[in-house]
Motif scaffolding. Structure first.
Motif, PDB file in Angstrom:
ATOM      1  N   LEU A  20       0.840  -1.192   0.000  1.00 23.98           N
ATOM      2  CA  LEU A  20       0.000   0.000   0.000  1.00 23.98           C
ATOM      3  C   LEU A  20       0.872   1.239   0.000  1.00 23.98           C
ATOM      4  N   SER A  21       0.263   2.374  -0.204  1.00 20.15           N
ATOM      5  CA  SER A  21       0.928   3.635   0.101  1.00 20.15           C
ATOM      6  C   SER A  21       0.735   3.893   1.595  1.00 20.15           C
ATOM      7  N   LEU A  22       1.527   4.795   2.144  1.00 18.23           N
ATOM      8  CA  LEU A  22       1.358   5.108   3.562  1.00 18.23           C
ATOM      9  C   LEU A  22      -0.019   5.717   3.818  1.00 18.23           C
ATOM     10  N   ALA A  23      -0.513   6.534   2.888  1.00 12.27           N
ATOM     11  CA  ALA A  23      -1.841   7.129   3.042  1.00 12.27           C
ATOM     12  C   ALA A  23      -2.910   6.041   3.066  1.00 12.27           C
ATOM     13  N   GLU A  24      -2.756   5.008   2.223  1.00 11.90           N
ATOM     14  CA  GLU A  24      -3.725   3.911   2.211  1.00 11.90           C
ATOM     15  C   GLU A  24      -3.660   3.112   3.499  1.00 11.90           C
ATOM     16  N   LEU A  25      -2.454   2.898   4.009  1.00 13.94           N
ATOM     17  CA  LEU A  25      -2.319   2.153   5.264  1.00 13.94           C
ATOM     18  C   LEU A  25      -2.991   2.914   6.399  1.00 13.94           C
ATOM     19  N   PHE A  26      -2.828   4.238   6.443  1.00 12.06           N
ATOM     20  CA  PHE A  26      -3.517   5.032   7.450  1.00 12.06           C
ATOM     21  C   PHE A  26      -5.033   4.948   7.254  1.00 12.06           C
ATOM     22  N   ARG A  27      -5.461   4.972   6.006  1.00  7.68           N
ATOM     23  CA  ARG A  27      -6.892   4.908   5.711  1.00  7.68           C
ATOM     24  C   ARG A  27      -7.499   3.578   6.150  1.00  7.68           C
ATOM     25  N   PHE A  28      -6.738   2.504   5.962  1.00  5.74           N
ATOM     26  CA  PHE A  28      -7.223   1.166   6.306  1.00  5.74           C
ATOM     27  C   PHE A  28      -6.522   0.644   7.555  1.00  5.74           C
ATOM     28  N   GLN A  29      -6.310   1.531   8.509  1.00  4.26           N
ATOM     29  CA  GLN A  29      -5.582   1.177   9.728  1.00  4.26           C
ATOM     30  C   GLN A  29      -6.292   0.122  10.565  1.00  4.26           C
ATOM     31  N   ASP A  30      -7.595  -0.053  10.346  1.00  4.56           N
ATOM     32  CA  ASP A  30      -8.356  -1.052  11.082  1.00  4.56           C
ATOM     33  C   ASP A  30      -8.458  -2.376  10.336  1.00  4.56           C
ATOM     34  N   VAL A  31      -7.781  -2.474   9.177  1.00  6.21           N
ATOM     35  CA  VAL A  31      -7.847  -3.686   8.356  1.00  6.21           C
ATOM     36  C   VAL A  31      -6.489  -4.369   8.257  1.00  6.21           C
ATOM     37  N   PHE A  32      -5.437  -3.576   7.996  1.00  6.45           N
ATOM     38  CA  PHE A  32      -4.114  -4.131   7.744  1.00  6.45           C
ATOM     39  C   PHE A  32      -3.136  -3.771   8.854  1.00  6.45           C
ATOM     40  N   ILE A  33      -2.475  -4.778   9.412  1.00  6.51           N
ATOM     41  CA  ILE A  33      -1.333  -4.533  10.284  1.00  6.51           C
ATOM     42  C   ILE A  33      -0.184  -4.134   9.374  1.00  6.51           C
ATOM     43  N   GLY A  34       0.405  -2.982   9.621  1.00  8.70           N
ATOM     44  CA  GLY A  34       1.408  -2.456   8.701  1.00  8.70           C
ATOM     45  C   GLY A  34       2.828  -2.832   9.070  1.00  8.70           C
ATOM     46  N   CYS A  35       3.650  -3.010   8.042  1.00 13.01           N
ATOM     47  CA  CYS A  35       5.084  -3.126   8.215  1.00 13.01           C
ATOM     48  C   CYS A  35       5.740  -2.449   7.021  1.00 13.01           C
ATOM     49  N   LEU A  36       7.052  -2.282   7.071  1.00 18.86           N
ATOM     50  CA  LEU A  36       7.796  -1.793   5.927  1.00 18.86           C
ATOM     51  C   LEU A  36       8.463  -2.990   5.259  1.00 18.86           C
ATOM     52  N   ALA A  37       8.157  -3.215   3.997  1.00 15.25           N
ATOM     53  CA  ALA A  37       8.741  -4.322   3.252  1.00 15.25           C
ATOM     54  C   ALA A  37       9.972  -3.820   2.511  1.00 15.25           C
ATOM     55  N   VAL A  38      11.114  -4.367   2.843  1.00 13.29           N
ATOM     56  CA  VAL A  38      12.359  -4.056   2.129  1.00 13.29           C
ATOM     57  C   VAL A  38      12.609  -5.208   1.166  1.00 13.29           C
ATOM     58  N   THR A  39      12.585  -4.903  -0.121  1.00 16.10           N
ATOM     59  CA  THR A  39      12.702  -5.958  -1.126  1.00 16.10           C
ATOM     60  C   THR A  39      13.697  -5.566  -2.201  1.00 16.10           C
ATOM     61  N   ARG A  40      14.399  -6.553  -2.721  1.00 17.86           N
ATOM     62  CA  ARG A  40      15.379  -6.309  -3.770  1.00 17.86           C
ATOM     63  C   ARG A  40      14.666  -6.266  -5.119  1.00 17.86           C
ATOM     64  N   LEU A  41      15.047  -5.309  -5.953  1.00 12.06           N
ATOM     65  CA  LEU A  41      14.479  -5.162  -7.289  1.00 12.06           C
ATOM     66  C   LEU A  41      15.529  -5.577  -8.318  1.00 12.06           C
ATOM     67  N   ALA A  42      15.231  -6.602  -9.098  1.00  9.77           N
ATOM     68  CA  ALA A  42      16.188  -7.125 -10.072  1.00  9.77           C
ATOM     69  C   ALA A  42      15.933  -6.500 -11.438  1.00  9.77           C
ATOM     70  N   ASP A  43      16.888  -5.721 -11.937  1.00 10.75           N
ATOM     71  CA  ASP A  43      16.680  -5.091 -13.248  1.00 10.75           C
ATOM     72  C   ASP A  43      17.081  -6.011 -14.402  1.00 10.75           C
ATOM     73  N   ARG A  44      17.805  -7.120 -14.077  1.00  8.58           N
ATOM     74  CA  ARG A  44      18.150  -8.135 -15.080  1.00  8.58           C
ATOM     75  C   ARG A  44      18.842  -7.532 -16.303  1.00  8.58           C
ATOM     76  N   GLY A  45      19.608  -6.464 -16.076  1.00  7.17           N
ATOM     77  CA  GLY A  45      20.313  -5.829 -17.178  1.00  7.17           C
ATOM     78  C   GLY A  45      19.428  -5.063 -18.128  1.00  7.17           C
ATOM     79  N   ASP A  46      18.188  -4.817 -17.721  1.00  5.89           N
ATOM     80  CA  ASP A  46      17.192  -4.144 -18.554  1.00  5.89           C
ATOM     81  C   ASP A  46      17.242  -2.649 -18.240  1.00  5.89           C
ATOM     82  N   ALA A  47      17.658  -1.838 -19.201  1.00  5.57           N
ATOM     83  CA  ALA A  47      17.813  -0.399 -18.965  1.00  5.57           C
ATOM     84  C   ALA A  47      16.493   0.271 -18.627  1.00  5.57           C
ATOM     85  N   GLU A  48      15.414  -0.156 -19.283  1.00 11.69           N
ATOM     86  CA  GLU A  48      14.107   0.457 -19.021  1.00 11.69           C
ATOM     87  C   GLU A  48      13.632   0.122 -17.607  1.00 11.69           C
TER      88      GLU A  48
END
Length: 278
Positions: A20-48
């Motif tokens: 979610l966005s942080l604004a969405e997490l605040f909006r749905f604060q009674d639905v989703f327990i929030g965390c910060l997801a740190v994830t690796r993004l693989a560009d696979r040599g793709d310039a775009e």
């Protein structure tokens, strides 16, 4: 190649809480327990793809060169349930009428892939058991499935708009609080790099929401009050989730049930600090 789509509302893709966005997490604060997801993004040599990651993610020093990572608010769910907490008993989305998160509106596309690569996203998902059983993606248009991606472009204007909205929200989070949080993580990068090395592709390392909330709470007294309301709602939601899990008595949920209460004292302390600050 054309890929077509028709949502059957089966709920199979709603097998975990969304990002979610942080604004969405605040909006749905009674639905989703929030965390910060740190994830690796693989560009696979793709310039775009790398250019998109430069807009939405961060470059961090890593063995062998630079790597992109993203820090995104994420709903934190019970693996044993394999369902989004927003689903009702009949498998329908309880947030649909309220305006579901932008991430959900992009399904089955991926906002972290360039538009010209969405055909690859759908080709991969077409082979996945969950998507195949749902029958929502087809390799060509027919009476039920309408064109979604044609060659290297998103053909459906509604989905093109949803991708833009989701990426815009991610870019805004990056600008407003994400850079500051990234600097906190980068200050001691070795443990994070080690944790990420153990995560399977597509997975993430979960951090508490506290760093992002701290940044936002520093903007003004009004923001601090809003952060207090969010933290208090999260405490109540965690307590409810733990109680429900204890009643279900599922072995697969025990690790999560043990982890969640550990967060409560820290969350409560931060809420009390913000109240004291006014």
């Amino acid at each position: 190649m054309t890929y077509a789509f028709h949502c059957t509302a089966c709920g199979r893709c709603c097998n975990s809480p969304p990002r979610l966005s942080l604004a969405e997490l605040f909006r749905f604060q009674d639905v989703f327990i929030g965390c910060l997801a740190v994830t690796r993004l693989a560009d696979r040599g793709d310039a775009e793809r790398a250019a998109l990651f430069d807009t939405l993610g961060y470059r961090a020093a890593a063995p062998g060169g630079a790597t992109h990572i993203a820090i995104l608010p994420q709903g934190y769910g019970y693996d044993g349930l394999a369902r989004c907490p927003a689903l009702t008993g009949d498998g329908k989305c309880s947030l649909h009428a309220r305006g579901k998160p932008a991430q959900c509106a992009t399904v089955p596309l991926d906002a972290l892939a360039p538009d010209s690569r969405q055909n690859l996203v759908l080709a991969e998902r077409l082979q996945d058991t969950v998507w195949r059983e749902a029958g929502c993606i087809a390799a060509d248009a027919d009476g039920a499935h309408v064109p979604l991606v044609e060659a290297a472009r998103v053909a459906d204007p509604e989905f093109a708009s949803a991708l833009g909205e989701r990426r815009g929200a991610m870019a805004a989070d990056r600008r407003i609080w994400g850079r500051a949080v990234f600097d906190m993580v980068r200050s001691d990068w070795a443990p994070m790099e080690a944790a990420l090395s153990r995560v399977l592709p597509g997975g993430f390392v979960a951090l508490p929401m506290v760093p992002a909330v701290l940044v936002v709470a520093g903007f003004s007294a009004a923001y601090r009050r809003r952060c207090v309301a969010f933290l208090q709602a999260q405490v109540a939601l965690i307590e409810t989730n733990v109680q429900q899990a204890v009643q279900r008595r599922r072995e697969a949920e025990r690790p999560m049930t043990q982890r969640l209460p550990v967060r409560l004292p820290a969350i409560s302390r931060f809420a009390g600090l913000f109240v004291a600050l006014g």
